[in-house]
Design an enzyme around this catalytic site. Structure first.
Site, PDB file in Angstrom:
ATOM      1  N   PHE A 129       3.208  43.010  34.029  1.00 16.79           N
ATOM      2  CA  PHE A 129       4.286  43.976  33.825  1.00 16.79           C
ATOM      3  C   PHE A 129       5.375  43.690  34.866  1.00 16.79           C
ATOM      4  CE2 PHE A 129       6.424  48.046  34.017  1.00 16.79           C
ATOM      5  CZ  PHE A 129       6.375  48.501  32.725  1.00 16.79           C
ATOM      6  N   ASP A 201      -4.183  46.432  39.042  1.00 18.74           N
ATOM      7  CA  ASP A 201      -3.331  47.449  38.433  1.00 18.74           C
ATOM      8  C   ASP A 201      -4.053  47.975  37.191  1.00 18.74           C
ATOM      9  OD1 ASP A 201      -1.418  48.869  36.972  1.00 18.74           O
ATOM     10  OD2 ASP A 201       0.235  47.621  37.680  1.00 18.74           O
ATOM     11  N   TYR A 226       0.396  59.023  33.430  1.00 21.03           N
ATOM     12  CA  TYR A 226       1.136  59.470  32.238  1.00 21.03           C
ATOM     13  C   TYR A 226       0.788  58.695  30.974  1.00 21.03           C
ATOM     14  CZ  TYR A 226       4.197  55.647  33.827  1.00 21.03           C
ATOM     15  OH  TYR A 226       4.677  54.440  34.268  1.00 21.03           O
ATOM     16  N   LYS A 227      -0.041  57.649  31.085  1.00 22.68           N
ATOM     17  CA  LYS A 227      -0.436  56.898  29.888  1.00 22.68           C
ATOM     18  C   LYS A 227      -1.713  57.533  29.328  1.00 22.68           C
ATOM     19  CE  LYS A 227       2.100  52.821  31.341  1.00 22.68           C
ATOM     20  NZ  LYS A 227       2.111  51.563  32.098  1.00 22.68           N
TER      21      LYS A 227
HETATM   22  C1  PLP Z   1       3.315  51.265  32.915  1.00 22.77           C
HETATM   23  C2  PLP Z   1       3.123  50.242  33.966  1.00 22.77           C
HETATM   24  C3  PLP Z   1       3.764  50.363  35.209  1.00 22.77           C
HETATM   25  C4  PLP Z   1       4.730  51.465  35.460  1.00 22.77           C
HETATM   26  O1  PLP Z   1       5.099  51.577  36.812  1.00 22.77           O
HETATM   27  P1  PLP Z   1       5.846  52.861  37.356  1.00 22.77           P
HETATM   28  O2  PLP Z   1       6.282  52.491  38.704  1.00 22.77           O
HETATM   29  O3  PLP Z   1       4.835  53.992  37.353  1.00 22.77           O
HETATM   30  O4  PLP Z   1       6.983  53.154  36.437  1.00 22.77           O
HETATM   31  C5  PLP Z   1       3.464  49.413  36.181  1.00 22.77           C
HETATM   32  N1  PLP Z   1       2.610  48.394  35.946  1.00 22.77           N
HETATM   33  C6  PLP Z   1       1.982  48.261  34.751  1.00 22.77           C
HETATM   34  C7  PLP Z   1       1.028  47.138  34.540  1.00 22.77           C
HETATM   35  C8  PLP Z   1       2.241  49.164  33.719  1.00 22.77           C
HETATM   36  O5  PLP Z   1       1.661  49.010  32.533  1.00 22.77           O
END
Ligand code: PLP
Length: 416
Positions: A129, A201, A226-227
């Site tokens: 991500f 992560d 939030y997921k």
């Molecule tokens: C959704 C997601 C994020 C989101 O990060 P935020 O800082 O909470 O917006 C980060 N890493 C991964 C792998 C994700 O899927």
């Protein structure tokens, strides 16, 4: 499966079926995006009312003590811990994944700097991500000590990327785009064998697949609420650090909430000697309070039962798309093997964006990720087998009748 009645029979036999009633699902919508923003638990509206009207409205500042606001990051962390194989006092709910990554990455690099200053490489995946990679890039620039981000293109390349120059690996357990899941145990062993630290992560894992952080001996983890945990839009993330590391290092965002005695108001920073060290400043209480409601649902089941249904739902979805939408241009982007699959399924289609918009217009909500990927998330707490059947029928209709060609489905919003 040949007939919708078979899906209905699976729903009647589903041990998790009753949990659906605890979610405020809009009627007529099939929601396949719980991997991006989970559905609101019904209890969240009443909890928000209580926090705003009673705790804030009536009790005002007293609520930091009387309503347990100050303790929330730790209390919620302990409640979340069993879902990821963590122990008490190893998790705090706080900040965002991005911010927590900054904290643990820099803490991990510092730990390694003291042990073996030649280790200057952070290993990650090009397909990670983007925020994870951006945070690593920003930190490297900030530290200005010759750190380097080494990106691999395939998990099979990990052993070759792990050398005695590697400080830490930063991998996402379930890939956000493809739903591919890593073997956390094997990779953690490989990472440790080369002397590096293992940071995971869990954005697409927490509440979606069983995770055993202490069992695999990982070093750090971050994730969001939030997921799959249904905490609400922008609800705070979490950070896990095992007991054995908690006093071993410092994190750079040395704010007063991470102090061992915040209300001593000392001019000198002295970090808490427990997981509280990973807090920084005043927490978003209204949003954080709602995380409780999402976690409460998980207390009524367990991750093994959730995993069983998740695999049954994703198996069924893949089977139905491949049989009922055959020849309509979809190509599976998610591994078929259960051990390599998280809780969402992705299909590539050359007009993926427009196809998803047409599907959303028919109230089947998934999402789209560049390039060409249609993502469908399966949350066992509130999805039915019949929903899978109906969603695939809608997808077939959108593709077979080329409904996606309507011009309105080409327009892009700021968030896809
Ligand atoms: C959704 C997601 C994020 C989101 O990060 P935020 O800082 O909470 O917006 C980060 N890493 C991964 C792998 C994700 O899927």
């Amino acid at each position: 499966m040949k007939d919708r009645n078979e899906a209905l029979a699976l729903d009647r036999a589903d041990p998790l079926a009753a949990l659906r009633d605890q979610f405020a699902l809009p009627s007529g919508t099939i929601y396949l995006d719980g991997n991006s923003l989970g559905v609101a638990p019904k209890a969240a509206a009443a909890r928000a009312q209580q926090v705003i009207a009673a705790e804030w409205g009536d009790d005002l500042i007293r609520s930091w003590n009387s309503a347990g606001w100050f303790a929330l990051p730790r209390r919620l962390g302990n409640k979340l811990a069993p879902l990821i194989g963590a122990a008490d006092n190893e998790v705090v709910v706080t900040d965002t994944i991005s911010v927590n990554l900054f904290k643990v990455l820099s803490a991990g690099l510092r730990m390694q700097q003291m042990r073996d200053p030649q280790r200057r490489v952070i290993v990650s995946e090009r397909s990670n991500f983007p925020t994870d990679l951006y945070i690593a890039q920003g930190l490297i620039e900030q530290l200005d000590r010759g750190y380097e981000l080494r990106l691999i293109d395939d998990p099979a390349d990990l052993p070759a990327a792990l050398g005695d120059d590697v400080a830490i690996s930063m991998l996402t357990h379930v890939n956000y785009r493809t739903g591919r899941m890593h073997d956390m145990q094997t990779l953690t062993r490989q990472i440790h064998a080369c002397g590096a630290l293992a940071l995971w992560d869990l954005a697409h894992s927490a509440g979606a697949v069983p995770v055993d952080l202490n069992g695999v001996g990982a070093d750090f983890a971050v994730g969001c609420t939030y997921k799959y945990l249904n905490g609400g839009p922008g609800s705070p993330a979490f950070v896990w650090v095992p007991q054995r590391h908690q006093r071993a290092f410092s994190q750079p965002l040395s704010g007063w909430w991470g102090h061992s005695a915040p209300f001593a108001m000392s001019p000198d920073y002295r970090p808490a000697d427990d997981i509280g060290r990973f807090l920084c400043g005043t927490q978003p209480i209204v949003s954080m309070a709602l995380v409780d409601c999402g976690l409460d649902v998980f207390l009524q089941t367990d991750m093994q039962a959730i995993r069983r249904k998740s695999l049954a739902l994703t198996d069924l979805f893949i089977e139905l798309v491949e049989t009922r939408c055959a020849g309509l241009g979809l190509e599976l982007a998610t591994p078929r093997g259960h051990a390599q699959r998280g809780s969402h399924v992705s299909f590539a289609h050359p007009h993926g964006y427009a196809v998803m918009q047409a599907l959303i217009a028919r109230h089947v909500i998934g999402d789209y990720r560049e390039p060409h990927v249609l993502r469908f998330g399966f949350t066992p707490l509130y999805l039915r087998y019949a929903d899978v059947w109906d969603a695939v029928e809608m997808l077939r209709d959108v593709l077979a009748n080329e409904q996606w060609r309507a011009p309105e489905f080409a327009a892009r919003g700021a968030v896809t």
